[in-house]
Design a protein around this motif. Structure first.
Motif, PDB file in Angstrom:
ATOM      1  N   GLY A 185       3.703  -4.299   7.094  1.00 51.49           N
ATOM      2  CA  GLY A 185       3.094  -2.999   7.390  1.00 51.49           C
ATOM      3  C   GLY A 185       2.042  -2.606   6.372  1.00 51.49           C
ATOM      4  N   ILE A 186       2.305  -2.890   5.098  1.00 55.26           N
ATOM      5  CA  ILE A 186       1.312  -2.596   4.054  1.00 55.26           C
ATOM      6  C   ILE A 186       0.072  -3.451   4.283  1.00 55.26           C
ATOM      7  CG2 ILE A 186       0.803  -2.658   1.588  1.00 55.26           C
ATOM      8  CD1 ILE A 186       3.832  -2.244   1.100  1.00 55.26           C
ATOM      9  N   GLU A 187       0.273  -4.739   4.567  1.00 56.99           N
ATOM     10  CA  GLU A 187      -0.863  -5.647   4.778  1.00 56.99           C
ATOM     11  C   GLU A 187      -1.657  -5.321   6.037  1.00 56.99           C
ATOM     12  OE1 GLU A 187       0.167  -9.778   4.422  1.00 56.99           O
ATOM     13  OE2 GLU A 187       0.687  -9.573   2.306  1.00 56.99           O
ATOM     14  N   ARG A 188      -1.042  -4.646   6.990  1.00 56.54           N
ATOM     15  CA  ARG A 188      -1.760  -4.231   8.203  1.00 56.54           C
ATOM     16  C   ARG A 188      -2.377  -2.847   8.044  1.00 56.54           C
ATOM     17  NH1 ARG A 188       1.840  -3.345  12.031  1.00 56.54           N
ATOM     18  NH2 ARG A 188       3.626  -3.878  10.773  1.00 56.54           N
ATOM     19  N   GLY A 189      -2.070  -2.181   6.936  1.00 56.37           N
ATOM     20  CA  GLY A 189      -2.608  -0.854   6.687  1.00 56.37           C
ATOM     21  C   GLY A 189      -1.904   0.247   7.451  1.00 56.37           C
ATOM     22  N   THR A 190      -0.700  -0.037   7.963  1.00 59.00           N
ATOM     23  CA  THR A 190       0.037   0.965   8.721  1.00 59.00           C
ATOM     24  C   THR A 190       1.092   1.676   7.884  1.00 59.00           C
ATOM     25  OG1 THR A 190       1.631  -0.659   9.546  1.00 59.00           O
ATOM     26  CG2 THR A 190      -0.308  -0.239  10.903  1.00 59.00           C
ATOM     27  N   ARG A 191       1.425   1.132   6.724  1.00 58.20           N
ATOM     28  CA  ARG A 191       2.396   1.756   5.828  1.00 58.20           C
ATOM     29  C   ARG A 191       1.651   2.372   4.656  1.00 58.20           C
ATOM     30  NH1 ARG A 191       7.905   0.838   7.173  1.00 58.20           N
ATOM     31  NH2 ARG A 191       8.062   2.502   5.645  1.00 58.20           N
ATOM     32  N   ASN A 192       2.214   3.419   4.112  1.00 55.33           N
ATOM     33  CA  ASN A 192       1.616   4.126   2.993  1.00 55.33           C
ATOM     34  C   ASN A 192       2.607   4.100   1.827  1.00 55.33           C
ATOM     35  OD1 ASN A 192      -0.226   5.666   1.616  1.00 55.33           O
ATOM     36  ND2 ASN A 192       0.390   7.590   2.540  1.00 55.33           N
ATOM     37  N   PRO A 193       2.598   3.011   1.040  1.00 56.48           N
ATOM     38  CA  PRO A 193       3.608   2.862  -0.007  1.00 56.48           C
ATOM     39  C   PRO A 193       3.409   3.853  -1.152  1.00 56.48           C
ATOM     40  CG  PRO A 193       1.968   1.147  -0.204  1.00 56.48           C
ATOM     41  CD  PRO A 193       1.662   1.895   1.063  1.00 56.48           C
ATOM     42  N   SER A 194       4.498   4.153  -1.820  1.00 53.08           N
ATOM     43  CA  SER A 194       4.450   5.037  -2.987  1.00 53.08           C
ATOM     44  C   SER A 194       3.773   4.311  -4.152  1.00 53.08           C
ATOM     45  CB  SER A 194       5.865   5.439  -3.397  1.00 53.08           C
ATOM     46  OG  SER A 194       6.561   4.308  -3.901  1.00 53.08           O
ATOM     47  N   LEU A 195       3.387   5.092  -5.137  1.00 53.26           N
ATOM     48  CA  LEU A 195       2.803   4.504  -6.336  1.00 53.26           C
ATOM     49  C   LEU A 195       3.805   3.593  -7.026  1.00 53.26           C
ATOM     50  CD1 LEU A 195       0.465   4.241  -8.259  1.00 53.26           C
ATOM     51  CD2 LEU A 195       1.204   6.352  -9.370  1.00 53.26           C
ATOM     52  N   THR A 196       5.069   3.975  -7.007  1.00 53.13           N
ATOM     53  CA  THR A 196       6.117   3.143  -7.593  1.00 53.13           C
ATOM     54  C   THR A 196       6.184   1.790  -6.887  1.00 53.13           C
ATOM     55  OG1 THR A 196       7.390   5.096  -8.206  1.00 53.13           O
ATOM     56  CG2 THR A 196       8.598   3.004  -8.089  1.00 53.13           C
ATOM     57  N   MET A 197       6.084   1.793  -5.557  1.00 51.52           N
ATOM     58  CA  MET A 197       6.118   0.536  -4.798  1.00 51.52           C
ATOM     59  C   MET A 197       4.877  -0.307  -5.094  1.00 51.52           C
ATOM     60  SD  MET A 197       7.594  -1.577  -2.851  1.00 51.52           S
ATOM     61  CE  MET A 197       9.008  -0.583  -2.485  1.00 51.52           C
ATOM     62  N   ILE A 198       3.718   0.330  -5.189  1.00 49.84           N
ATOM     63  CA  ILE A 198       2.493  -0.406  -5.512  1.00 49.84           C
ATOM     64  C   ILE A 198       2.629  -1.066  -6.879  1.00 49.84           C
ATOM     65  CG2 ILE A 198       0.017  -0.168  -6.000  1.00 49.84           C
ATOM     66  CD1 ILE A 198       0.014   2.114  -3.866  1.00 49.84           C
ATOM     67  N   ALA A 199       3.179  -0.346  -7.839  1.00 52.64           N
ATOM     68  CA  ALA A 199       3.382  -0.908  -9.182  1.00 52.64           C
ATOM     69  C   ALA A 199       4.367  -2.074  -9.148  1.00 52.64           C
ATOM     70  CB  ALA A 199       3.875   0.174 -10.134  1.00 52.64           C
ATOM     71  N   LYS A 200       5.418  -1.941  -8.373  1.00 52.26           N
ATOM     72  CA  LYS A 200       6.426  -3.005  -8.241  1.00 52.26           C
ATOM     73  C   LYS A 200       5.803  -4.269  -7.638  1.00 52.26           C
ATOM     74  CE  LYS A 200      11.140  -3.345  -6.452  1.00 52.26           C
ATOM     75  NZ  LYS A 200      12.157  -2.641  -5.663  1.00 52.26           N
TER      76      LYS A 200
END
Length: 88
Positions: free
Chosen positions: A51-66
């Protein structure tokens, strides 16, 4: 930001979901990792990575850092449009 009444106001903003999607996929492939492998190592579901790679999910900053840590990069690099280097 998906509200039609605010679209004009944010028309000049970058689509950071798309930037993150492209950079995450490129970083993952550069390390020769599958979505499933990245998901397992980040302790998240493979469909979330998709979902992140398709641009449909909006991950938290914590997830982006992880994800950045696992991909041996920085959150700034994952959020920097192609052709530009993140500010130091």
């Amino acid at each position: 930001m998906d509200d039609p009444s605010t679209r004009g106001r944010y028309a000049c903003m970058l689509d950071y979901r798309r930037v993150l999607a492209e950079n995450l996929k490129a970083a993952r492939k550069a390390l020769d990792l599958s979505q499933e492998e990245l998901a397992l190592e980040a302790d998240i579901d493979r469909t979330y990575v998709s979902g992140i790679e398709r641009g449909t999910r909006n991950p938290s900053l914590t997830m982006i850092a992880k994800l950045a840590e696992r991909l041996k990069t920085t959150p700034a690099a994952l959020l920097t449009p192609s052709g530009k280097s993140p500010a130091a």
